[in-house]
Motif scaffolding. Structure first.
Motif, PDB file in Angstrom:
ATOM      1  N   PHE A  98     -89.301 -15.099  56.918  1.00  0.00           N
ATOM      2  CA  PHE A  98     -89.412 -14.372  55.649  1.00  0.00           C
ATOM      3  C   PHE A  98     -88.963 -12.918  55.722  1.00  0.00           C
ATOM      4  CE2 PHE A  98     -92.771 -17.746  55.213  1.00  0.00           C
ATOM      5  CZ  PHE A  98     -92.042 -18.522  54.321  1.00  0.00           C
ATOM      6  N   LEU A  99     -88.902 -12.334  56.940  1.00  0.00           N
ATOM      7  CA  LEU A  99     -88.460 -10.944  57.033  1.00  0.00           C
ATOM      8  C   LEU A  99     -87.012 -10.811  57.491  1.00  0.00           C
ATOM      9  CD1 LEU A  99     -91.496  -8.915  58.465  1.00  0.00           C
ATOM     10  CD2 LEU A  99     -90.863  -9.389  56.091  1.00  0.00           C
ATOM     11  N   MET A 100     -86.518 -11.742  58.276  1.00  0.00           N
ATOM     12  CA  MET A 100     -85.172 -11.582  58.825  1.00  0.00           C
ATOM     13  C   MET A 100     -84.083 -11.982  57.839  1.00  0.00           C
ATOM     14  SD  MET A 100     -85.825 -10.214  61.662  1.00  0.00           S
ATOM     15  CE  MET A 100     -84.203 -10.190  62.413  1.00  0.00           C
ATOM     16  N   SER A 101     -84.454 -12.688  56.778  1.00  0.00           N
ATOM     17  CA  SER A 101     -83.460 -13.143  55.806  1.00  0.00           C
ATOM     18  C   SER A 101     -83.540 -12.307  54.522  1.00  0.00           C
ATOM     19  CB  SER A 101     -83.702 -14.613  55.463  1.00  0.00           C
ATOM     20  OG  SER A 101     -82.909 -14.990  54.350  1.00  0.00           O
ATOM     21  N   PRO A 102     -82.387 -11.928  53.966  1.00  0.00           N
ATOM     22  CA  PRO A 102     -82.395 -11.159  52.712  1.00  0.00           C
ATOM     23  C   PRO A 102     -82.717 -12.004  51.483  1.00  0.00           C
ATOM     24  CG  PRO A 102     -80.136 -11.612  53.376  1.00  0.00           C
ATOM     25  CD  PRO A 102     -81.019 -12.114  54.480  1.00  0.00           C
ATOM     26  N   CYS A 131     -86.767  -3.827  44.404  1.00  0.00           N
ATOM     27  CA  CYS A 131     -86.833  -5.258  44.746  1.00  0.00           C
ATOM     28  C   CYS A 131     -85.494  -5.962  44.633  1.00  0.00           C
ATOM     29  CB  CYS A 131     -87.875  -5.952  43.860  1.00  0.00           C
ATOM     30  SG  CYS A 131     -89.563  -5.368  44.178  1.00  0.00           S
ATOM     31  N   ASN A 132     -84.645  -5.509  43.719  1.00  0.00           N
ATOM     32  CA  ASN A 132     -83.329  -6.129  43.556  1.00  0.00           C
ATOM     33  C   ASN A 132     -82.473  -5.880  44.803  1.00  0.00           C
ATOM     34  OD1 ASN A 132     -80.282  -5.702  42.704  1.00  0.00           O
ATOM     35  ND2 ASN A 132     -81.174  -7.127  41.227  1.00  0.00           N
ATOM     36  N   HIS A 133     -81.997  -6.956  45.437  1.00  0.00           N
ATOM     37  CA  HIS A 133     -81.314  -6.808  46.720  1.00  0.00           C
ATOM     38  C   HIS A 133     -80.014  -6.018  46.594  1.00  0.00           C
ATOM     39  CE1 HIS A 133     -80.227  -7.730  50.848  1.00  0.00           C
ATOM     40  NE2 HIS A 133     -79.027  -8.070  50.432  1.00  0.00           N
ATOM     41  N   HIS A 137     -79.255  -2.676  48.559  1.00  0.00           N
ATOM     42  CA  HIS A 137     -78.148  -2.626  49.511  1.00  0.00           C
ATOM     43  C   HIS A 137     -77.219  -1.456  49.209  1.00  0.00           C
ATOM     44  CE1 HIS A 137     -74.376  -4.110  51.510  1.00  0.00           C
ATOM     45  NE2 HIS A 137     -75.271  -4.343  52.454  1.00  0.00           N
ATOM     46  N   ARG A 138     -77.001  -1.201  47.934  1.00  0.00           N
ATOM     47  CA  ARG A 138     -76.147  -0.077  47.536  1.00  0.00           C
ATOM     48  C   ARG A 138     -76.776   1.249  47.964  1.00  0.00           C
ATOM     49  NH1 ARG A 138     -75.421  -1.851  42.794  1.00  0.00           N
ATOM     50  NH2 ARG A 138     -76.898  -0.570  41.627  1.00  0.00           N
ATOM     51  N   LEU A 372     -99.474  -1.113  56.971  1.00  0.00           N
ATOM     52  CA  LEU A 372    -100.074  -2.370  57.419  1.00  0.00           C
ATOM     53  C   LEU A 372     -99.080  -3.502  57.586  1.00  0.00           C
ATOM     54  CD1 LEU A 372    -103.154  -2.214  55.111  1.00  0.00           C
ATOM     55  CD2 LEU A 372    -103.298  -2.515  57.573  1.00  0.00           C
ATOM     56  N   GLY A 373     -98.125  -3.546  56.702  1.00  0.00           N
ATOM     57  CA  GLY A 373     -97.171  -4.652  56.710  1.00  0.00           C
ATOM     58  C   GLY A 373     -96.349  -4.630  55.440  1.00  0.00           C
ATOM     59  N   THR A 374     -95.970  -5.793  54.973  1.00  0.00           N
ATOM     60  CA  THR A 374     -95.124  -5.870  53.790  1.00  0.00           C
ATOM     61  C   THR A 374     -95.395  -7.185  53.070  1.00  0.00           C
ATOM     62  OG1 THR A 374     -92.812  -5.684  53.038  1.00  0.00           O
ATOM     63  CG2 THR A 374     -93.205  -6.924  55.066  1.00  0.00           C
ATOM     64  N   VAL A 375     -94.811  -7.343  51.900  1.00  0.00           N
ATOM     65  CA  VAL A 375     -94.979  -8.592  51.147  1.00  0.00           C
ATOM     66  C   VAL A 375     -93.604  -9.110  50.719  1.00  0.00           C
ATOM     67  CG1 VAL A 375     -97.281  -7.997  50.292  1.00  0.00           C
ATOM     68  CG2 VAL A 375     -95.284  -7.416  48.928  1.00  0.00           C
ATOM     69  N   ARG A 376     -93.519 -10.408  50.554  1.00  0.00           N
ATOM     70  CA  ARG A 376     -92.294 -11.040  50.079  1.00  0.00           C
ATOM     71  C   ARG A 376     -92.643 -12.034  48.974  1.00  0.00           C
ATOM     72  NH1 ARG A 376     -90.516  -7.379  52.274  1.00  0.00           N
ATOM     73  NH2 ARG A 376     -88.900  -7.235  53.887  1.00  0.00           N
ATOM     74  N   TRP A 377     -91.638 -12.352  48.162  1.00  0.00           N
ATOM     75  CA  TRP A 377     -91.806 -13.283  47.055  1.00  0.00           C
ATOM     76  C   TRP A 377     -91.029 -14.556  47.368  1.00  0.00           C
ATOM     77  CZ3 TRP A 377     -95.029 -14.087  43.324  1.00  0.00           C
ATOM     78  CH2 TRP A 377     -94.691 -14.953  42.269  1.00  0.00           C
TER      79      TRP A 377
END
Length: 501
Positions: A98-102, A131-133, A137-138, A372-377
């Motif tokens: 979940f963290l290594m992939s965009p 949140c928008n990749h 990235h830009r 502490l960490g992070t979250v993903r959707w």
């Protein structure tokens, strides 16, 4: 009256119907996740929230409870709140996926909470929170030149200069009796450093105890944590705090606006400007079709807050840990004496020779990560560690929890820098204080260079002792801080490095 009674009855019936339908919806959501282990819910509607609210009221550190749940129910742990279910992922396989992939974006609901605080725009869509990749990235491509190796090497002069100013202030307190908060002093020096190297500002927070900006950052981050309390905006006894939070956020953005305007004027007048973060922010603005000052200010506030707060906390926790482990402190001071002797200006090449200091700083981040960490959707259903995770789910990934789990670190609550020696097994995907993958922290090399310079000078000059009676508890104040501020007493070292010169 009869009509009013009929209307009231109808409204009550509609309210009951709506509540009944909501309960059915909650039950439907529960059914999707009930196959995933988790602690018993205290409430059908509120889920686990009553437990957490009690801990908040008592100022207890709820992440230690999450650690207990992770040990008992992991590798995927269910957390219920109203109709939302979040999942803690506490396996290296899950972290890697979940963290290594965009493809897994940050959760807009969570990061939206720091877009604004009590209606005042705070970090908005800055580099950390966007949140928008594509948008992220830009921004990242624009910022990268301000963090390349050659530019960072050029910052050593400022790191040395500001760290020397801190040493001068500490010398005034080094009588073996004066008690002071190491967290306060570290917060001031890291703020002076980030202000100068990132934005060309001479804040002199170390010299001026009344500087409003350090307090503004503290109050704004406190506001972030207070937004977790339901209906806090409508509590009369919280209005003073809310007003202070809003004023602090406005101050941070006002200072940012003044910096941006001054730098733009310097560029227009042909003045030579440094390739710092502020210049990169403005370069990014020039590449956009329309100028958006609010978005530019988002990045100013992001770097200003994150660039000093997290490093100050790391340094303070490191001092706290060393004060509790004199044998590690002695070994570390021997390395500093051997590498630096009586040198006052630390060179970039010296940093690479301070290997044990690197290990100490990494171990400090394992036990006490400021973030502490992070979250993903997760948009689509996925299976990890044999557990089926439904789509449209928030995933919580915590370096604090995984860094303290027995299955990943032997005797995890023991402060042991040798875990990070070159011959030790590498902790893959269970240690990520700067996150991992494409969204990892852009400033991590900057932060660790800064931390090394400050710690090396402190170890070179002073013997420090922790004031007895401190709790050593942690507090979640937007970042993880030592509750007592790491109260210390200092004495000059008898040789102060000169014995090895």
């Amino acid at each position: 009256m009869a009509v009013l009674g009929a209307v009231g009855g109808l409204l009550a019936a509609l309210g009951l119907l709506a509540f009944g339908l909501y309960c059915c919806y909650v039950r439907y959501i529960h059914a999707k996740y009930d196959h995933i282990p988790g602690a018993p819910r205290e409430s059908f509607i509120f889920g686990h929230l009553p437990i957490l609210w009690r801990m908040l009221r008592k100022q207890e550190f709820m992440h230690d409870l999450f650690l207990q749940w992770a040990e008992k129910y992991g590798p995927v742990v269910r957390l219920n709140a109203f109709h939302r279910v979040s999942l803690m992922i506490v396996s290296p396989e899950g972290v890697k996926e979940f963290l290594m992939s965009p493809q897994y974006s940050k959760d807009p609901l969570v990061y939206g909470r720091v877009f604004s605080i009590f209606g005042e725009r705070f970090v908005g869509n800055g580099l950390v929170t966007v949140c928008n990749h594509e948008h992220w990235h830009r921004q990242r491509k624009i910022m990268d030149p301000a963090f390349n190796r050659n530019y960072l090497i050029g910052l050593m002069e400022t790191f040395n200069e500001k760290a020397e100013e801190l040493m001068t202030k500490l010398e005034e307190k080094a009588d073996g009796k004066t008690e002071f908060s190491m967290l306060t002093m570290m917060s001031r020096v890291t703020m002076d450093i980030i202000a100068k190297v990132a934005f060309g500002l001479e804040l002199n927070a170390l010299s001026d105890d009344q500087m409003p900006l350090p307090r503004a950052v503290t109050v704004a981050l406190e506001g972030v944590t207070k937004t977790r309390i339901p209906f806090i905006r409508y509590m009369p006894w919280k209005q003073k705090l809310i007003k202070e939070v809003k004023e602090s956020v406005r101050l941070l953005r006002r200072v940012g606006k003044e910096c941006l305007d001054q730098r733009r004027e310097d560029i227009r007048n042909g003045k030579e400007v440094t390739l710092d973060i502020l210049t990169q922010i403005l370069k990014g603005d020039a590449l956009e079709e329309t100028r958006d000052d609010e978005n530019i200010l988002d990045n100013f506030v992001t770097f200003f807050v994150a660039g000093h707060e997290t490093t100050a906390n790391q340094l303070s926790f490191t001092v706290m840990a060393l004060g509790q482990h004199p044998e590690i402190l002695e070994r570390l001071q021997a390395e500093v004496d051997d590498v630096l002797g009586a040198k006052r200006d630390i060179d970039y090449e010296d940093l690479g020779k301070l290997t044990y200091l690197s290990q100490v700083l990494k171990e400090s981040l394992r036990l006490y990560p400021p973030v502490l960490g992070t979250v993903r959707w997760l948009e689509k259903e996925h299976v990890i560690n044999g557990v089926r995770i439904p789509g449209n789910t928030m995933l919580v990934l915590s370096t604090y929890i995984m860094g303290r789990m027995e299955r990943y670190f032997k005797a995890p609550l023991t402060f042991n820098p040798d875990r990070f020696s070159k011959d030790a097994p590498k902790p893959y995907y269970c240690y990520f204080p700067f996150s991992l993958g494409p969204r990892s922290c852009i400033g991590q090399v900057f932060a660790q260079m800064e931390a090394k310079v400050v710690m090396a000078k402190l170890l070179q000059r002073f013997e420090f002792q922790l004031v007895p009676g401190q709790s050593f508890k942690l507090v979640d104040a937007g970042t993880i801080r030592p509750l007592d501020g790491v109260m210390c007493k200092l004495k000059p070292r008898s040789c102060a490095g000169s014995c090895q010169a």
